[in-house]
Design an enzyme around this catalytic site. Structure first.
Site: not given
Length: 398
Positions: A12, A106-107
């Site tokens: 993350d 973003d993960e």
DNA sequence: TCTGGGGTCCTAGGACCC
DNA sequence: TCTGGGGTCCTAGGACCC
């Protein structure tokens, strides 16, 4: 190889939008930064840790956040840049293994089972990924390592900022039990309130609660999921990635719209944008839905399913106009209008063309071609240009 | 403080079919 | 004459996630 039981990594990126803005403008480093809508109805999309210390949280109205941070801390988002950097992050991860599931910009979940011969431990592997991102992109990332997706995702939260957290195999229940229910994936404000009514505060409390009562109060899907998770069984995050079922556009206005002509014009623009995105994704919708938010923030939707896919932006606009008129929009005014295409079917597949659709599809295709070659502003509708349109620019350009 | 935009999934009632 | 049970689709609303 022994000792490689925790093979799920959740990676993350830390304050991702803020950190990308800092790459673009180094003067933003080491101080409060808030990324989000800068208009009077914006909300916070991402806040730096300095801003969080001052009380700024994600989703907070920007009007509130502004009062908590020094002047000049608010930055408008640059989504194209986030997408580009995100692609770079994932290229780096692809260098480790192809077993990557992209959850969002973003993960990611990464199955590191295939890397056991390259790194002495899951922790070493996770740290190698963090280092690669730091060295290549100068960005911080946090990593959770565990036996399941759900636990790995919770662990990455504990790793922040810029760290790694391992939940050793066998210790999952000890890890989960004392945690507040709100930290569980799937428990938001509403479910939190209902669990509080039942005297449930921690995940351990869920585990000790009668399953039947829980499912009766929360519904079978949510209640069953939470109960199983608390026992350390199921992983609700397991399984295939998301499949595209709908594509939508929506807009909140700086000032409420009251004239039906303005609402229609908004729908016309949205129909064009939606059609372009559908076309790019290779889909055509069978169901058209309009969403309306009234000035008091109450929200309604109206949808209609057609016997054939709605192929052209003209047909989508016609459908949207009718749906809008079945709401109270004209009487009450609106703060938001949205348009979505659901029940997507592949553009490639066999389908019946409606008579009269063909010319409009050709126009859409031609507009798409012009946009591709000359940019997204190169062609538009006459009705969307001109002095009375809020975002209209100088007509001489067109 | 006054609430974005883009999604997914679940629930519930009614229609319809067998 | 009044009525079953199961399955699927449609519509509307709501919760949740990033």
């Amino acid at each position: 190889v022994d000792g490689y039981l925790e093979r799920i990594v959740h990676l993350d990126m830390d304050a991702f939008f803020v950190e990308v803005e800092r790459l673009r403008d180094p003067s933003l480093r080491d101080r409060s930064v808030v990324v989000g809508g800068t208009g009077n109805r914006g909300v916070v999309a991402s806040a730096s840790y300095e801003a969080r210390q001052r009380g700024v949280t994600s989703g907070m109205p920007m009007a509130h956040a502004r009062r908590l941070v020094p002047p000049g801390s608010v930055v408008a988002p640059h989504h194209a840049a986030y997408r580009e950097v995100s692609d770079s992050v994932f290229s780096i991860l692809e260098g480790f293994t192809p077993s990557i599931e992209r959850i969002s910009v973003d993960e990611a979940f990464i199955d590191i089972g295939g890397l056991r011969l390259h790194y002495p431990s899951p922790t070493a592997c996770g740290e190698a990924m963090r280092s690669a991102i730091r060295e290549n992109l100068d960005l911080p990332a946090s990593v959770g390592v565990a036996t399941t997706r759900l636990v790995a995702k919770m662990a990455s939260r504990d790793a922040k900022p810029d760290g790694l957290y391992l939940v050793a195999a066998g210790s999952e229940l000890d890890y989960l039990n004392p945690k507040p229910v709100r930290s569980l994936w799937g428990v938001g404000e509403a479910t939190l309130a209902r669990l509080e009514e039942l005297g449930i505060a921690t995940i351990g409390d869920i585990a000790a609660f009668p399953q039947e009562t829980l499912t009766r109060r929360l519904g079978s899907a949510l209640g069953g999921m939470l109960w199983n998770v608390a026992q350390g069984r199921d992983d609700p995050l397991a399984g295939g990635g998301p499949v595209s079922h709908s594509i939508s556009v929506e807009e909140t206005f700086e000032i409420d719209l009251t004239a039906i002509e303005d609402m229609d014009r908004e729908l016309l623009g949205q129909a064009d944008r939606l059609t372009a995105r559908l076309r790019k994704a290779g889909f055509v919708p069978t169901t058209i839905a309009v969403k309306v938010r009234y000035p008091d923030f109450s929200t309604v939707s109206r949808s209609h399913t057609y016997s054939e896919p709605v192929a052209s932006s003209a047909a989508i606009y016609t459908a949207a106009r009718q749906l809008l008129r079945s709401t109270d929009a004209q009487r009450r005014g609106v703060r938001l209008i949205g348009l979505s295409g659901d029940g997507l079917v592949s553009l490639e597949g066999p389908r019946q063309l409606g008579l009269g659709d063909t010319t409009w599809e050709e126009i859409d295709e031609a507009m798409e071609g012009v946009r591709t070659r000359f940019g997204s502003d190169a062609v538009s509708r006459a009705r969307l240009v001109g002095p009375d349109h809020p975002t209209g620019e100088s007509p001489s350009r067109h």
